[in-house]
Structure formats: C-alpha cells, structure tokens
Design an enzyme around this catalytic site. Structure first.
Site, PDB file in Angstrom:
ATOM      1  N   TYR A   1       0.802  -1.224   0.000  1.00 13.07           N
ATOM      2  CA  TYR A   1       0.000   0.000   0.000  1.00 13.07           C
ATOM      3  C   TYR A   1       0.834   1.273   0.000  1.00 13.07           C
ATOM      4  O   TYR A   1       2.046   1.240   0.155  1.00 13.07           O
ATOM      5  CB  TYR A   1      -1.059   0.001   1.097  1.00 13.07           C
ATOM      6  CG  TYR A   1      -0.658  -0.089   2.535  1.00 13.07           C
ATOM      7  CD1 TYR A   1      -1.623  -0.420   3.487  1.00 13.07           C
ATOM      8  CD2 TYR A   1       0.626   0.170   2.983  1.00 13.07           C
ATOM      9  CE1 TYR A   1      -1.311  -0.487   4.826  1.00 13.07           C
ATOM     10  CE2 TYR A   1       0.940   0.109   4.318  1.00 13.07           C
ATOM     11  CZ  TYR A   1      -0.021  -0.221   5.249  1.00 13.07           C
ATOM     12  OH  TYR A   1       0.298  -0.278   6.565  1.00 13.07           O
ATOM     13  N   GLU A   2       0.122   2.403  -0.242  1.00 14.02           N
ATOM     14  CA  GLU A   2       0.731   3.729  -0.467  1.00 14.02           C
ATOM     15  C   GLU A   2       1.680   3.708  -1.669  1.00 14.02           C
ATOM     16  O   GLU A   2       2.728   4.347  -1.660  1.00 14.02           O
ATOM     17  CB  GLU A   2       1.460   4.223   0.786  1.00 14.02           C
ATOM     18  CG  GLU A   2       0.582   4.311   2.008  1.00 14.02           C
ATOM     19  CD  GLU A   2      -0.718   5.060   1.773  1.00 14.02           C
ATOM     20  OE1 GLU A   2      -0.760   5.920   0.883  1.00 14.02           O
ATOM     21  OE2 GLU A   2      -1.689   4.776   2.486  1.00 14.02           O
ATOM     22  N   GLY A   3       1.299   2.982  -2.693  1.00 14.08           N
ATOM     23  CA  GLY A   3       2.137   2.830  -3.876  1.00 14.08           C
ATOM     24  C   GLY A   3       3.015   1.613  -3.708  1.00 14.08           C
ATOM     25  O   GLY A   3       3.902   1.600  -2.854  1.00 14.08           O
TER      26      GLY A   3
END
Length: 597
Positions: A445-447
């Site tokens: 997550y978050e890229g």
C-alpha cells in the site's frame, strides 16, 4: 515481549541522521537535547507498557462489524484515549491548532515505537497525521478553523479514500462522483475500498478525505478533486450535528493487521439524512485533488517505511530472545550446561547467529534511511530558499527508498524471525507469525514498491539534472574514505567493500540517467526494482559505518564496528550482482515475456 529500543533510536536520530547537530545550532528553536530524550523515553514507555500488551489481543480478536457499527478490539478505545491524552497526535502539527511543531524526526521515531507495539493500532493516528498535513497545506481557512484543532488533538481521526474496486494504483479511472450545490457544498456518491480505520469506536468523529470526479471534469488524473466528508456534520459552534450519508458496508478479512478495521465505504446511498449524497467540502481547487492528496500520501509513504522498520525491530527482538532460551544440539566449541544435558542455546550455532546478525544489520540500516529522510524533510522546512530546495530534493530522493527498502526489510526480517523459531515460528501462539502477516501489506500500500522504484528512477534521479543524486553519492564516498582513513583493524575490509558498493551504485545510476536521456525508458524501468535494492543496501552499509565512526572511543564502539563489518563483508557483495541486473537485465526480460503467454 517488545521493549522500545530508545537508546538505539536516539543514537540513530542524533548521530547518523543529524538531529543532534541541528538542535545544537538552534535549527528547531528552543528544542533541547534533554527534551528530545524525555520525549523518546516517554514514547518508549507508553509503547512498551501500554500498547504492546494489547497488540496481541488486537490480532486474535480483530475488528468486528456488529449491527452496522465497527467495534475495535477490547481495550483499544481506552488505549486510544490514553494515547491521545498524552499529546502524541500533534507532535509535528502547527501550534496555532494545538500542535507542538516539533521536528518530523521525532514523530517518525515515535511512529516506529507505536508500530512495533501494534502496527494495526498505529495505523489510525498515521492516517490522521496525513490528513492534518493535507488540510494545513490545501484546506480553506474555514475548513482549518472547523476541523484542524480536533484532528490535531486526536479527538477526531482522519482517513484517506482513494481506492475503488476497479481503480487501485491507477486513480485516473476512479468513478466516485461529486455534484455541486448552490450553498458551496458538494454531494459525494460512490464506493471506496480498503479504507483503513474508515469506521471505528475510538473517536467521536471521522474526517474522510475523498477523491471524486466532478461533472465534465477532464479525463484521467487531471479531473480528480479532493473533498472533506465527515462522518458527523459539524455545527457552527463546533458541536457534532446529524450523521452524514456515509457508512461502512463491510470489513475486509485480511492476512494481518486484524485489529485495524479495513472498510468498504459507501457514499451517498441514502442510508442517513434526507437527500441522497454525502455532504462534502472541496479541499484545494477543483480538478487538482491529486496534488492535494499527494501531500498526504508522501507523509504516509515515509510512515509506511517506519512500519517496516518497526516490525523488523520487534521480530528481531523476539527471535534473539527465543534463540537465547531454545536449546538444540551442541554448537562448535560449546562447553556450558544447557537446559537439557549439554545441549547449547541455538544462538551459539553459527548459522543462527548469522541469521540474527543479518536481521539486526538490515533493521538498523532501514531505520537510518528513514530517519535520514525525515531529517531532509525537516531541513527543507527550516532553511533559506536555496538550501531548502536542496533538502526538499534530498527528501524526494530518499522517500521511495525509505518506503520500499524498509518495507522489504520488514518482510525479510519477519520471515527470518520465523526461521529462527523453527517449527514453533509456524505456530501462532509464539507470536512470530503475526509480524510477517502484519508487515506483508506494507510493500503493497501507499504505492507498491514497484511503483516506488519507477518513481525513484524516472522522477527522482533526474532532479537537478542528476546533480542531487550525484552529490549524495559523493557524500557516501566520504564515509567510505573515513573508514579507510581510520586505520582501525576492527573494520576489516569494510572500507574496500563500501567503495565497491558505492561504485556499483554510481555505475548503475549513471547508466539509468543515460538510457532515459536517450529515450530508452523501457530499459530503465526493467532495472528499477534491483536498482532500488542496490540503493538501499549501499545506504545501509554507509549509515552503519557512519554510526560506527562516530562511536569510536566510547562503550558502544565495539558492537557498532562489528555490525558494520558484518554488513560490509557478508551482505554488500549483492550490490555487484544488482548493478549487473540493472544494466544487463532488460534484454533478457523482454525475451522471457514469451513464457507468460
């Protein structure tokens, strides 16, 4: 049981990342070294004594959706209240809204301790802190006045609503829509998934930051706007009003972080209120919401990197403790009495010791990288214009490395921790498996880390025409030369191994800049992920050496030099192979695509 490593955290902050020098010259106003120590000690006490005992309960009990309401694990609402009353939510927030305006470095150090104690719990304040940053940077004065003080105090929590069932990392295809109203508000309609702490029972209100598309907005990411949508509407006097038209439809059943409610959120379904549509307010300008959200996402990326560090630290502590107590076989040269006959603790076996020292080296290296990134962020906010730009670029360069390398390390170290436990590591009651289950989401997550690698190679290396990364490599060379110049035999071959790793990083960097300038972007992207690990390993070796050099002459020198030497002579050899993968891997990747048909 996890115990916050306050001494190691303080050393890395002060002497490797640069906090002590900044405090000494007054870069952060009247912040003193004594206050820094007091903050770290109290954060460590809270994490160890209050958070850690409830972490296991959160894992086994999990968040539950009962009669349309989300209930967090037993004891968590009270724990959150104690945490909030301690003032931890506002460490870096502006003083005008009740914050303490302390350096970002102190906040990420505290985040490490919260996440080691319970990553699932720590996700709630992590998202709130990001929402605060987004509102401070882009919110109107009216929104700041109404929402920031409660968010800063932690009385209300914040969320980030990006993902939809058909739109993960590609936000340009999101379908959540917003409709203008004559009173200046907007009505929001749509579904968001994977919303961390999107609904819970630990705070009075939840402030959602939601990406949505206005009618006739430009296609793709250029047509995305950001909206503030509270769970409860807020009256003019600041009191809570009626429920907004937003609710949690379901909770995801996840591999880990069970105590953290991961929600599917429905906006504008007519469940609450009269007219359909969740009432929201624009943050920033119409069709420029992604830039606003990136303020929050950049904060979150470093925070996610700290999750990797935190889990690696906790997993290492558990593995070392287990290896001291577990007896098996007889290690070479063992002559002591074990718990069963003459069997030795497994920590005496060379392969187990190698595994544990690898865990320690990677953990401390990842910590230093993340703290150095936080230091660059702080410097960018406390320097004159030209120097601020330099530090802003340094923070931009380090952010994808901090996020990706630290989370990869978290997964690697947690897995090694299970290996040290042997068969008992595969049994849930020992707690070793929880760390791997929890941290496995962090590289996603978050890229995803692959996206971080693309960002590093295509956007961050070319900063200032490549001069930022070249200058940074020059600083690493100075560390290697200082090791060589020390003439300390305890370093062994560290100087030469550092020079070789830095040379590999320099060659790979030059090649990536060259092929991108020539338009060969596919070649650059093929080598992005190995380059990212090459960068992280080289930084780990250099930062461990920096700490060892600073520590020469005091009581901790022997251990730091020994760990630095182990890293250099056992783990840095991988950098040569990574350089080859960066430079020579594209052709074989293209040829091998046929196996995927």
């Amino acid at each position: 049981m996890y115990k916050a490593p306050v001494e190691e955290i303080a050393f890395t902050l002060n002497h490797v990342a640069g906090l002590a020098d900044a405090v000494e010259i007054g870069r952060f106003g009247d912040l003193s070294s004594d206050l820094v120590s007091a903050i770290l000690e109290e954060a460590g006490r809270f994490a160890t004594n209050e958070m850690e005992p409830l972490g296991g309960i959160g894992d086994t009990q999990g968040a539950r959706l009962v009669d349309g309401e989300v209930r967090t694990p037993d004891g968590w609402p009270e724990l959150y209240r104690h945490w909030r009353e301690g003032g931890w939510n506002g460490l870096t927030a502006p003083e005008a809204f009740g914050g303490q305006h302390l350096p970002h470095m102190l906040n990420v150090a505290a985040l490490e301790m919260w996440n080691s104690a319970s990553m699932a719990f720590a996700l709630a304040p992590t998202l709130t802190m990001g929402a605060i940053e987004a509102l401070v940077a882009h919110g109107s004065d009216a929104l700041k006045e109404k929402y920031l003080a409660k968010l800063v105090s932690g009385e209300w929590t914040g969320t980030m609503n990006l993902t939809e069932p058909h739109a993960g990392s590609d936000l340009g295809v999101l379908k959540t829509r917003a409709e203008r109203r004559d009173d200046g508000t907007y009505r929001i309609f749509g579904q968001k998934i994977f919303i961390t702490w999107g609904e819970h029972d630990a705070a009075d209100n939840i402030v959602h930051l939601v990406l949505a598309r206005l009618p006739n907005a430009p296609a793709g990411t250029r047509g995305i706007s950001l909206f503030l949508v509270p769970k409860f509407l807020v009256n003019e006097d600041g009191s809570l009003g009626p429920r907004n038209d937003v609710f949690c439809h379901s909770l995801e059943h996840k591999l880990g972080i069970h105590g953290s409610p991961t929600c599917t959120m429905i906006y504008g379904d007519g469940v609450f209120g009269g007219e359909k549509g969740a009432i929201g307010w624009l943050v920033g300008e119409e069709n420029k919401g992604l830039a606003c959200m990136f303020t929050m996402m950049n904060n979150a990326r470093l925070a996610v990197g700290m999750q990797g560090v935190a889990i690696a630290e906790a997993a290492t502590q558990k593995a070392v403790a287990y290896a001291h107590g577990r007896t098996q076989g007889k290690a070479p040269g063992w002559s002591g009495e074990g718990q069963r006959g003459d069997m030795s603790p497994i920590i005496e076996h060379p392969d187990v010791a190698r595994t544990l020292i690898t865990m320690k080296a990677l953990t401390q290296g990842a910590r230093a990288i993340c703290y150095a990134c936080a230091h660059a962020i702080d410097m960018s906010h406390h320097m004159a214009a030209d120097e601020a730009r330099h530090w802003a670029e340094r923070a931009a360069l380090l952010t994808p490395v901090a996020k990706s390398f630290a989370t990869d390390v978290g997964v690697e170290v947690a897995s090694l921790g299970i290996q040290v436990h042997g068969g008992m590591g595969f049994i849930e009651e020992t707690g070793a498996a929880r760390y791997l289950r929890d941290v496995r989401i962090a590289p996603i997550y978050e890229g995803t880390n692959g996206i971080q690698a693309i960002d590093l190679v295509t956007r961050k290396l070319p900063l200032s025409s490549g001069e930022q990364v070249r200058g940074f490599i020059g600083e690493l060379k100075e560390i290697a030369e200082s090791v060589a110049a020390s003439n300390d035999p305890a370093f062994g071959e560290t100087g030469d191994r550092l020079r070789a790793a830095i040379a590999a990083l320099e060659a790979a960097t030059g090649w990536l800049l060259e092929v991108q300038a020539a338009g060969r972007n596919s070649d650059a992207l093929a080598g992005a992920t190995p380059y990212q690990r090459l960068f992280g390993l080289t930084l780990t070796g250099c930062y461990l050496a920096k700490g060892a050099l600073i520590d020469i002459g005091d009581g901790g020198a022997e251990k730091r030099v020994a760990l630095c030497r182990f890293m250099a002579e056992n783990l840095l050899a991988e950098t040569s192979a990574l350089k080859d993968r960066v430079i020579a891997g594209a052709a074989s990747l293209e040829a091998a695509r046929t196996v995927l048909a």
